[in-house]
Enzyme design. Structure first.
Site, PDB file in Angstrom:
ATOM      1  CB  SER A  24     -73.551 -40.754  52.581  1.00 38.06           C
ATOM      2  OG  SER A  24     -72.214 -40.355  52.404  1.00 38.06           O
ATOM      3  CG  HIS A  55     -69.709 -43.309  49.536  1.00 36.33           C
ATOM      4  ND1 HIS A  55     -70.032 -42.488  48.480  1.00 36.33           N
ATOM      5  CD2 HIS A  55     -70.017 -42.608  50.658  1.00 36.33           C
ATOM      6  CE1 HIS A  55     -70.494 -41.339  48.936  1.00 36.33           C
ATOM      7  NE2 HIS A  55     -70.495 -41.394  50.267  1.00 36.33           N
ATOM      8  CG  HIS A  77     -66.428 -37.347  49.770  1.00 38.88           C
ATOM      9  ND1 HIS A  77     -66.497 -38.723  49.780  1.00 38.88           N
ATOM     10  CD2 HIS A  77     -67.713 -36.896  49.826  1.00 38.88           C
ATOM     11  CE1 HIS A  77     -67.773 -39.091  49.843  1.00 38.88           C
ATOM     12  NE2 HIS A  77     -68.526 -38.008  49.872  1.00 38.88           N
ATOM     13  CE1 TYR A  79     -64.431 -37.436  53.689  1.00 37.28           C
ATOM     14  CE2 TYR A  79     -65.936 -35.740  52.913  1.00 37.28           C
ATOM     15  CZ  TYR A  79     -65.692 -37.048  53.300  1.00 37.28           C
ATOM     16  OH  TYR A  79     -66.712 -37.956  53.308  1.00 37.28           O
ATOM     17  CD  GLU A  80     -62.810 -40.344  50.353  1.00 36.22           C
ATOM     18  OE1 GLU A  80     -62.340 -41.496  50.403  1.00 36.22           O
ATOM     19  OE2 GLU A  80     -63.759 -40.013  49.594  1.00 36.22           O
ATOM     20  CB  ALA A 107     -76.522 -37.439  52.699  1.00 32.22           C
ATOM     21  CG  MET A 202     -68.682 -32.292  53.874  1.00 33.99           C
ATOM     22  SD  MET A 202     -68.064 -33.448  55.124  1.00 33.99           S
ATOM     23  CE  MET A 202     -68.791 -32.752  56.613  1.00 33.99           C
ATOM     24  CB  SER A 203     -69.956 -34.676  47.862  1.00 36.28           C
ATOM     25  OG  SER A 203     -71.370 -34.673  47.938  1.00 36.28           O
ATOM     26  CG  ASN A 226     -77.683 -33.078  59.255  1.00 37.70           C
ATOM     27  OD1 ASN A 226     -77.179 -33.851  58.434  1.00 37.70           O
ATOM     28  ND2 ASN A 226     -77.226 -31.845  59.441  1.00 37.70           N
ATOM     29  CG  HIS A 239     -74.740 -44.226  62.829  1.00 39.18           C
ATOM     30  ND1 HIS A 239     -75.992 -43.998  63.393  1.00 39.18           N
ATOM     31  CD2 HIS A 239     -74.656 -45.569  62.610  1.00 39.18           C
ATOM     32  CE1 HIS A 239     -76.627 -45.154  63.511  1.00 39.18           C
ATOM     33  NE2 HIS A 239     -75.843 -46.116  63.051  1.00 39.18           N
TER      34      HIS A 239
END
Length: 264
Positions: A24, A55, A77, A79-80, A107, A202-203, A226, A239
């Site tokens: 990302s 992406h 991912h 989760y998709e 990220a 998450m990846s 973060n 975002h």
């Protein structure tokens, strides 16, 4: 393999040496590829059909760091769609293109207060906290993949050398894979900290497992966007993930380019 034929038709049959998966907000690396030929994922059977903002969803073939590369601008991912093997057709195509190396980027959230936003972390190991594995259901003994050196020690050493030479601050750390799409709770982060986590995301981990199954050497880098939940009061958002990753991407591009220039 239909996707392979389409790529050869668009970009020629000269072998690719390395693949790079962009996370990302890290799409700027694709703009650095010389002589680029771009093929949308939607034209390649089996390639991701994900819909995550940040992406781009295209395969870029060209030259970077003196090497012929295949840049995957976007990933699918877990989760998709709930499929941990979603990137398998794309990585199998990379292998068929001739690649021996896979460089993964993402990220991530940091569990170390001294490793804040825009920091670069080279992965030293991972923990698959999701419990999902892209090799579940695969027949035969080849599914029992040795993951002791999931991240190739020689590639990690070259990344460190490049960072020192270029004066790029960097760290090494253990990446914990959560399934997402929700961000982790403060209690989960406290548990992960006790268990040795430096990063959370998450990846990436499913791709590492698939790549090692295919015999590819793997390196992975995270752009910290973060501090993880509980380390600060601010709300975490996708975002912000995209925005911060884009700001810090120049240094990561220099590290990846330097790694490619260093050769196998």
């Amino acid at each position: 393999m239909e996707a392979l034929s389409i790529i050869h038709g668009a970009a020629g049959e000269h072998p690719v040496e390395a693949g790079i998966v962009l996370g990302s907000g890290l799409g700027q690396l694709g703009e650095q590829v010389a002589g680029a030929v771009s093929v949308p994922y939607e034209e390649l059977p089996g390639f991701p059909r994900g819909g995550v903002s940040g992406h781009q969803g295209r395969l870029i073939i060209g030259q970077l760091g003196g090497r012929r590369v295949a840049v995957f601008s976007g990933r699918e991912h877990y989760y998709e769609h709930g499929n941990s093997a979603a990137m398998r057709p794309a990585l199998e195509t990379l292998k068929a293109l001739g690649a021996s190396t896979l460089i993964l980027t993402n990220a991530a959230g940091s569990l170390r207060s001294e490793v804040g936003p825009t920091s670069i972390v080279v992965h030293s190991d991972y923990v698959n906290w999701s419990g999902r594995n892209p090799l579940i259901g695969e027949p035969g003994d080849a599914r029992f993949v040795d993951m002791r050196d999931a991240y190739d020690p020689a590639l990690r050493a070259k990344l460190r050398d490049v960072a020192v030479r270029e004066g790029i601050p960097h760290h090494e750390g253990v990446y914990f894979w959560f399934s997402g799409p929700t961000f982790e709770s403060p209690a989960e982060i406290r548990a992960m900290k006790i268990l040795g986590a430096d990063l959370v995301g998450m990846s990436t981990v499913p791709e590492v497992i698939l790549a090692r199954r295919l015999g590819l050497r793997v390196a992975a880098l995270s752009m910290v966007t973060n501090l993880a939940a509980g380390f600060q009061g601010a709300e975490i958002s996708h975002h912000d993930t995209k925005t911060v990753a884009a700001k810090g991407s120049a240094a990561m591009i220099r590290m990846i380019t330097g790694l490619l220039e260093a050769g196998p």
